[in-house]
Design an enzyme around this catalytic site. Structure first.
Site, PDB file in Angstrom:
ATOM      1  N   GLY A 103       1.843   4.727   3.464  1.00  0.00           N
ATOM      2  CA  GLY A 103       0.421   5.370   4.415  1.00  0.00           C
ATOM      3  C   GLY A 103       0.888   6.726   4.009  1.00  0.00           C
ATOM      4  N   GLY A 149       1.497   1.591  -1.890  1.00  0.00           N
ATOM      5  CA  GLY A 149       2.582  -0.548  -1.379  1.00  0.00           C
ATOM      6  C   GLY A 149       1.863  -0.706  -2.519  1.00  0.00           C
ATOM      7  N   ARG A 165      14.375  -1.363   1.195  1.00  0.00           N
ATOM      8  CA  ARG A 165      14.732  -0.398   2.333  1.00  0.00           C
ATOM      9  C   ARG A 165      15.893  -0.264   3.648  1.00  0.00           C
ATOM     10  NH1 ARG A 165       8.725  -1.434   4.529  1.00  0.00           N
ATOM     11  NH2 ARG A 165       7.716   0.180   2.983  1.00  0.00           N
ATOM     12  N   LYS A 175     -10.836   2.004  -3.208  1.00  0.00           N
ATOM     13  CA  LYS A 175     -12.335   3.184  -2.742  1.00  0.00           C
ATOM     14  C   LYS A 175     -11.776   4.694  -2.730  1.00  0.00           C
ATOM     15  CE  LYS A 175     -14.217  -0.749   0.622  1.00  0.00           C
ATOM     16  NZ  LYS A 175     -14.404  -0.665   2.348  1.00  0.00           N
TER      17      LYS A 175
HETATM   18  P1  AMP Z   1      -5.715   0.863  -2.632  1.00  0.00           P
HETATM   19  O1  AMP Z   1      -4.869  -0.292  -1.351  1.00  0.00           O
HETATM   20  O2  AMP Z   1      -6.998   1.779  -2.189  1.00  0.00           O
HETATM   21  O3  AMP Z   1      -4.771   1.802  -3.305  1.00  0.00           O
HETATM   22  O4  AMP Z   1      -6.477  -0.660  -3.401  1.00  0.00           O
HETATM   23  C1  AMP Z   1      -5.315  -1.773  -3.636  1.00  0.00           C
HETATM   24  C2  AMP Z   1      -6.369  -2.210  -4.095  1.00  0.00           C
HETATM   25  O5  AMP Z   1      -7.671  -1.941  -4.985  1.00  0.00           O
HETATM   26  C3  AMP Z   1      -6.057  -4.121  -5.594  1.00  0.00           C
HETATM   27  O6  AMP Z   1      -5.971  -5.026  -4.586  1.00  0.00           O
HETATM   28  C4  AMP Z   1      -6.818  -3.535  -6.139  1.00  0.00           C
HETATM   29  O7  AMP Z   1      -7.091  -5.302  -6.630  1.00  0.00           O
HETATM   30  C5  AMP Z   1      -7.827  -3.209  -5.943  1.00  0.00           C
HETATM   31  N1  AMP Z   1      -9.081  -2.796  -6.736  1.00  0.00           N
HETATM   32  C6  AMP Z   1      -8.637  -2.006  -8.628  1.00  0.00           C
HETATM   33  N2  AMP Z   1      -9.491  -1.923  -8.845  1.00  0.00           N
HETATM   34  C7  AMP Z   1     -10.354  -2.426  -7.753  1.00  0.00           C
HETATM   35  C8  AMP Z   1     -11.422  -2.498  -9.081  1.00  0.00           C
HETATM   36  N3  AMP Z   1     -12.102  -2.493 -10.195  1.00  0.00           N
HETATM   37  N4  AMP Z   1     -12.281  -3.663  -8.481  1.00  0.00           N
HETATM   38  C9  AMP Z   1     -11.701  -3.871  -7.006  1.00  0.00           C
HETATM   39  N5  AMP Z   1     -11.142  -3.936  -6.453  1.00  0.00           N
HETATM   40  C10 AMP Z   1      -9.782  -3.402  -7.367  1.00  0.00           C
END
Ligand code: AMP
Length: 392
Positions: free
Chosen positions: A373, A350, A35, A197
């Site tokens: 973000g 991230g 950064r 999610k």
């Molecule tokens: P996000 O912040 O929404 O991009 O989510 C990132 C997180 O999603 C990471 O820490 C991953 O471990 C988690 N992740 C990815 N695939 C899965 C899955 N199939 N089940 C649960 N968590 C997941």
């Protein structure tokens, strides 16, 4: 119209640069200086043209109070090493002493202010605080893309009090690449979206589906889509209240002639743990009490085929729980696919950045956003408040 730093006359002027020096620290040692390096072109541009620089940033979440753990002092040292010249540091960002120091800056001088978030006014977008910051310099430059989706005093309110204002090269790069990818992209435009999610990226999916030719979905969020298709997903992550939304995204894709590509196989395990029992199954054979934690090999093949002719690829979010080795192959497999593709590739977020850094293939990506973000906000189709404020 947004002006960029190189279009602004800075000779004998004091330039306040809002940087993003939110670097990872381990007991006062900077463990990754990406950064800091990212802002150097902007700093050098001012110094080389006879201006002086006042740098400000946040670091961590000190919650409006002085907390030495989040001091920017180590950044001053690192910056000084990188620039090969003295960087003055002052233990506050407003006040008499700061004003005096700023007043006496000569062309070529650099002053780094202490963490903006030691003052609660920063995150409150307080006008009085912003006015004081703006008053330190003749020109205001924002180069902190990663916080530009927030209305904070040093990026938003400050623009109301700045003499001249504009954006630095880091923001210029982010915006230029983003426009290339999403404005008039070389097609097919393919988005790969993963992460935990659907809810966290709902608006992103809704916006992307209006623009992309193919949407590849992996990660935890894929299971909500699979369940919406009537597939038994065992104990996999799911958001039952979003099944209809998932169906709507797929319907919208159909109407536009775009494709949504979902996993056809996945790595399932009996728990989220490095010691878990795991195996790869088709998505029709997920055991009822196991959960899907990564995309499988067949899915990777499908994704490979899907991006074969890509003109542009946008990627955000891991394909599985990549932090745990047995569930990391999907994410690193996609790293390889994107890195090997000749398409214009833009990656942000991230976790996705972490995976890319670890793979050592970052240099094979056309552009890696410095933000999580703010990158998602752009993918939602939003204008970032701090960038908008620079345009008035
Ligand atoms: P996000 O912040 O929404 O991009 O989510 C990132 C997180 O999603 C990471 O820490 C991953 O471990 C988690 N992740 C990815 N695939 C899965 C899955 N199939 N089940 C649960 N968590 C997941």
């Amino acid at each position: 119209m947004l002006s960029y730093v190189d279009e602004i006359e800075v000779k004998d002027k004091k330039v306040f640069i809002r940087a993003d020096f939110n670097v990872p620290l381990d007991q006062g040692i900077i463990t990754d200086d990406t950064r800091i390096k990212s802002t150097l072109p902007t700093v050098r541009s001012v110094l080389d043209r006879g201006g002086s620089v006042i740098l400000a940033s946040h670091l961590g979440r000190p919650k409006g109070k002085v907390d030495k753990k989040y001091s920017l002092a180590p950044v001053a040292d690192r910056l000084s090493e990188l620039l090969g010249k003295e960087v003055m540091f002052i233990e506050d960002c407003i006040g008499k002493e700061v004003e005096e120091k700023a007043q006496h800056l000569k062309p070529g001088d650099i002053l780094l202010l202490e963490n903006l978030r030691f003052h609660p006014e920063e995150e409150k977008n307080d006008e009085g605080f912003a006015r004081k910051l703006a008053g330190l310099a003749d020109i205001y430059i924002n180069d902190a893309f990663a916080v530009s989706h927030r209305a904070h005093a040093s990026v938003e309110a400050i623009t109301r009090f700045a003499g001249q204002k504009g954006a630095g090269f880091l923001i210029k790069n982010e915006i230029t690449y983003f426009k290339k990818a999403m404005g008039e992209p070389e097609r097919p435009l393919i988005a790969i979206i993963g992460g935990a999610k659907v809810s966290g990226k709902l608006e992103v999916l809704e916006n992307l589906i209006q623009k992309v030719d193919k949407l590849l979905i992996g990660g935890g969020m894929a299971f909500t889509f699979l369940k919406a298709e009537g597939i038994e997903i065992g104990k996999s992550l799911v958001e039952d209240d979003l099944l209809d939304t998932a169906r709507k995204v797929m319907k919208k894709a159909d109407e536009r002639g775009a494709k949504v590509i979902l996993p056809v196989d996945c790595v399932v395990a009996n728990k989220v743990d490095a010691e878990a029992e795991y195996k790869t199954t088709t998505i029709n054979d997920i055991p009822a009490d196991w959960l899907g934690l990564d995309i499988g090999e067949q899915t990777l093949k499908l994704f490979k085929e899907a991006i074969k002719d890509a003109g542009t690829i946008v990627w955000n979010g891991p394909m599985g729980v990549f932090e745990i080795e047995p569930f990391s192959k999907g994410t690193y497999g996609v790293v390889d696919l994107v890195a090997d593709s000749p398409a214009l590739s833009i990656v942000g977020g991230g976790d996705t950045d972490v995976a890319l850094h670890r793979s050592g293939k970052s240099d094979k990506i056309s552009f890696m956003s410095t933000a999580g973000g703010a990158f998602l906000e752009l993918l939602k189709g939003e204008t970032l408040p701090a960038i908008k404020a620079l345009e008035h």
